[in-house]
Design an enzyme around this catalytic site. Sequence first.
Site, PDB file in Angstrom:
ATOM      1  N   LYS A 285       0.818  -1.201   0.000  1.00 22.42           N
ATOM      2  CA  LYS A 285       0.000   0.000   0.000  1.00 22.42           C
ATOM      3  C   LYS A 285       0.857   1.258   0.000  1.00 22.42           C
ATOM      4  CE  LYS A 285      -1.467   2.052   3.423  1.00 22.42           C
ATOM      5  NZ  LYS A 285      -1.212   3.298   4.198  1.00 22.42           N
TER       6      LYS A 285
ATOM      7  N   ASP B  17      -6.371   0.629   0.740  1.00 23.20           N
ATOM      8  CA  ASP B  17      -6.537   0.817   2.177  1.00 23.20           C
ATOM      9  C   ASP B  17      -7.968   0.434   2.531  1.00 23.20           C
ATOM     10  OD1 ASP B  17      -8.010   2.902   1.150  1.00 23.20           O
ATOM     11  OD2 ASP B  17      -7.381   4.323   2.677  1.00 23.20           O
TER      12      ASP B  17
END
Length: 519
Positions: A406, A425
């Site tokens: 991420k 996320d």
Amino acid sequence: PRKSTLDTSPASVASITSTSASASSTCGNNGVSTMIGTPRRKATRLSSKGKGGVAKQSPSKAKRQVKKTPSPKRKIKTGSTNARGATSSSSIKKNSPSKRSPRNSPTRKKAVKNDINSLRICSADLANIAPENMWVDMNVPPEELRPSATLTTGQSFSWLVVEHDDDDNDETKVGVAEEEEHKTFSAWGVHDAKEWVGPLGNRVISIRETPNTTLYRVLHGPTDGVDEYLRDYFQLDTPLGPLYEQWSERDGRLGRIASVIPGVRILRQDPTECLFSFICSSNNNVPRITKMLAAFRETYGEFMMELPCRSAVEDDLKNGDSAEPSLCHDNTSREIYSFPTLEALRAATDASLREMGLGYRASYIVATRDRLLELGGEEHLHSLRDVKDANAVQEKLIEFKGVGRKVADCVALFSLDQIEAIPVDTHVWHIACREYDPSLGEVKSLTPTVYKRVGELFRSRFPSHAGWAHSLLFVAELPSFRGVLPTDIVSQMDEWREQERAKKVAEKEAKAARSSTND
């Protein structure tokens, strides 16, 4: 910020939709944290003697550009977000005590504790800085750029919201008083804010949004080349209107969102700053990220200027009622520092970074710095802009300690021109499960295979600039934008969250029942 956890427990879901007050409570003491670090250089005070309101430095002071290894004997005051969600890359400086009303007055004003949450930057005060530098029109329509949907929505943590008060009669102020009551505040920022100030490279710049265009003004640093710099920073050479049309044709829901949230752009940030900033963002919240980066800048960056601030005061009435805090002039200021260069970070140690509050991330910063220097420094990161495969860039970035997929995709999308990168996320996971693939709801963990699967959902739906399209959908999930969305879209999101909450509660009760039976 962009959390990668799949935890959708009541506490987690509540945190996603929290306002600035709840975000502040997550921070702990809802204010400034005192951290140990290097002795702060004596900051240059704003003076009417200096050109443009900025005081001159002596040659001896000018030489002190890079800070040395931090000493544990002095404390540094560092920033957080203010009560309206504005992030800070600065420290607080109190120049003189504020005057207080008589103690026996029934309507005396009480100054709110002097921390970042109670400090405000006002446009009328900034107007006194470098007055020779006028506002410059970027000549970009709202369909192509809205800073309110770009600067404080999770891409950058260095922009501060600038407020307008009754004394601000600037000709560029449009409808501020009427819009004030409609503002929605959250840890992510203020949707209806119209002005921001922040450090960009060796400059401090104010950005102002008007109904028809975007303006800028240089408060510190060179004024030459700013037009080109900001065009690159906002990537204005990429027309946004045609992309909005393409995405809307592929996704009707996005089309409805696009009609009420125009001008969402991807910033093109400095790769080194972006990398270290998002390492600090991992498993963190906006106030703490801001606090960490403020200490980071102050310790290893270079001092640029002070911004005058005001402190909030509130009515201290005998009946206990408290009015909306007003502002008082008490000579408080914020010190603005540049982001440290990789060379300046050679002085950083694990111990000194931990003393600044970075915790376990300190070892990530040190290890990433060392590895980046081995690979050739900042040039290595810039070279990744020439790679045309977002997945390949992700693989290169996760080689750095503390960089997961991420964080790697955030850095790739926000600084390395990887327009197809999809940072996954909690918000993005919810979008994928709710809108594109409900079967993802049965997944228990975000494995690399599942992470890539989510990214492909967006890339297959939006063949051009999928990362940009995903960011528009991401912004729509933020609490500060609920007020502009169609009511049925808001209701759909709320109902889905309730279903997920009920599902988690049922799973928890079932697990407890099985455990009880086994006992």
